[in-house]
Design an enzyme around this catalytic site. Structure first.
Site, short mmCIF file in Angstrom:
data_model
loop_
_atom_site.label_atom_id
_atom_site.label_comp_id
_atom_site.label_asym_id
_atom_site.label_seq_id
_atom_site.Cartn_x
_atom_site.Cartn_y
_atom_site.Cartn_z
N CYS A 336 -17.84 -2.94 25.95
CA CYS A 336 -18.29 -2.29 24.73
C CYS A 336 -19.77 -1.88 24.84
CB CYS A 336 -18.02 -3.18 23.52
SG CYS A 336 -18.04 -2.27 21.95
N HIS A 447 -12.12 -4.94 23.79
CA HIS A 447 -12.38 -6.37 23.70
C HIS A 447 -11.08 -7.13 23.95
CE1 HIS A 447 -16.48 -6.17 22.14
NE2 HIS A 447 -16.09 -5.20 21.33
#
Length: 510
Positions: A336, A447
């Site tokens: 991310c 994630h």
């Protein structure tokens, strides 16, 4: 008939409210009840995305898993994600509202969110037998009592008996209990029906005089003494837990050494729990250049403020050290915000995350990122886009979730790492992440990527081969999901034998 309720409050932050709430959820679930957790307002950078794309605190996700139910934003209707020392992004029922300073939030917004809180609680109580409610911080924070939407105001609304938890490991537990009760208004003090002493080390029989003192002094029974434990596979809520992690370079030549950058605004650090649980991995968190050493590979995690944390890496010398090691052949992975840092530059023209509108990245991948106003939050099903030595085979399926403001474009010298096939249940075809031509550098917006057992073991085994270590007999013996469920069962067993559950049931009117 609305659900019965019980509330866990603490004498301070990190007293163990979240883990004990999860334990009670599991115990009630094991006893045959439909149970749900609830925390009206949670401040955390560790978040999760529900099946319908709502963002919520991971602590309530853990509690929902322990209760055997899907996570819902009703379980955490207000999430505060710190963006600076005195400001947070406010997420309401899973959707970002705006950024607020602490003063503006408490003085202007918190009271307006009370109806959101009560509606979410009412929905849970209409659909479950028991709701286990968690407070935040301490109910004795007199400066916040007027704007309280998470502690005693919730207990009053839910007519919930309160169990007050004190952390004896940090010291001063008896004074904390007595002082907390003393600072509560009489009506709220009467709502405290039990005391739990948490994180106890030693012989409980030697603690009996203290228990008698507490009960005589306060008139409140001690429901139990819970022993200290840290060997369960249960994800932590707060990055404060990283203070207990091993920061030193490993000296075990039989393990793969992973260095995770401890960013000041690190988010979703639980992404790395599955790696840390592998018996042939030594994972450590690194906060300074002189602690980085020469690991087998480096992970740059997510961040709530990517540009500010990238600036931190540059100011501390970590950025230069990462680039030098990457050029020497050490693999680097970005998740991310960490993925965004691997590129050539990052732009935030609307100052969505930071007051800094532009910064050059680490330059390890040919790509650039621009921050948008709208946040992407979705559960995803994906697959490996192009087979790579650290990614596994082409087409290998995986699952995870996205939480990001940035939009990343790849240049000619980068290729995608994964392809997202579904977002929040809808079929899509979206390229995700990037990897270098040699496969040593890669990143993703997904994630939970290391929860995927096949990808995780492939990554570790390839690093072991590179290090000249034996990879035979290292097949996954227990999946990440199996480890989670075993951890919840073990937690319930420990807490059930520590607490007077008959008393707790009676307090609930059951």
């Amino acid at each position: 008939m609305p659900a019965k309720t019980i509330m866990i409050q603490g004498t301070a932050s990190h007293a163990g409210k979240s883990i004990l709430t999860a334990a009670l959820c599991r115990i009630f679930y094991q006893d045959g009840y439909r149970v749900a957790p609830f925390k009206s307002q949670n401040m955390a950078l560790n978040s999760f995305v529900t099946a319908d794309g709502g963002e919520m605190g991971r602590a309530q996700v853990v509690q929902a898993e322990a209760a055997g139910v899907p996570p819902s934003v009703d379980m955490n209707p207000v999430l505060l994600k710190p963006t600076g020392n005195a400001s947070s992004q406010v997420v309401v029922l899973g959707r970002p509202l705006d950024n607020y300073t602490a003063w503006n939030y408490h003085q202007q917004l918190a009271g307006k969110l009370w109806s959101v809180v009560t509606s979410a609680l009412d929905r849970l109580r209409s659909n479950f037998d028991i709701v286990v409610i968690e407070g935040a911080g301490s109910p004795a924070e007199v400066n916040l009592q007027d704007t309280d939407i998470v502690n005693m105001k919730v207990a009053r609304r839910a007519e919930a008996p309160v169990l007050l938890v004190a952390d004896i490991d940090r010291g001063g537990a008896l004074a904390a209990v007595v002082g907390t009760l003393e600072l509560l208004p009489p009506g709220d003090r009467e709502r405290v029906k039990g005391i739990i002493i948490n994180k106890f080390r030693g012989d409980v029989s030697l603690f009996q005089p203290a228990i008698r003192f507490l009960e005589q002094k306060t008139g409140v029974p001690v429901c139990g003494v819970v022993h200290y434990f840290d060997d369960l596979y249960i994800q932590d809520e707060d990055s404060v837990v990283m203070e207990r992690k091993n920061y030193l370079a490993g000296n075990d030549s039989g393990k793969v050494e992973i260095a995770v950058l401890r960013l000041p605004r690190i988010s979703n650090f639980t992404d790395f729990d599955p790696l840390e649980s592998e018996p042939d991995v030594h994972l450590r968190y690194v906060g300074r250049d002189d602690k980085l050493g020469h690991p087998d590979f480096i992970i740059i995690p997510g961040s709530k403020n990517t540009i500010e944390d990238l600036l931190y890496l540059k100011q501390t010398g970590l950025a230069g050290a990462i680039v030098r090691l990457a050029r020497q052949g050490v693999p680097v992975i970005g998740i991310c915000g960490g993925f965004q840092m691997l590129g050539q530059e990052l732009k935030d023209p609307d100052k969505t995350e930071s007051e800094i509108e532009h910064i050059f990245g680490l330059g390890l991948l040919d790509m650039y990122t621009v921050f948008a106003r709208e946040k992407v939050t979705s559960q995803v099903q994906a697959s490996v886009a192009v087979g790579g030595k650290f990614l596994g085979s082409y087409g290998e399926p995986l699952t995870g979730y996205e939480i990001h403001m940035g939009r990343t474009k790849l240049g000619a010298d980068a290729r995608p790492a994964f392809v997202i096939n579904t977002r929040s249940g809808c079929q899509v075809h979206v390229m995700d992440g990037a990897q270098s031509a040699d496969g040593n550098i890669w990143g993703t917006y997904i994630h939970g990527i290391f929860d995927n057992d096949t990808l995780r073991r492939h990554l570790v085994d390839m690093m072991k081969k590179k290090k000249g270590l034996d990879t035979e007999g290292q097949a996954v013996l227990m999946s990440t999901e199996q480890k989670k469920q075993a951890g919840y069962d073990r937690l319930a067993e420990l807490v059930r034998h520590s607490l007077d559950m008959n008393l707790i049931y009676r307090l609930m009117g059951m």
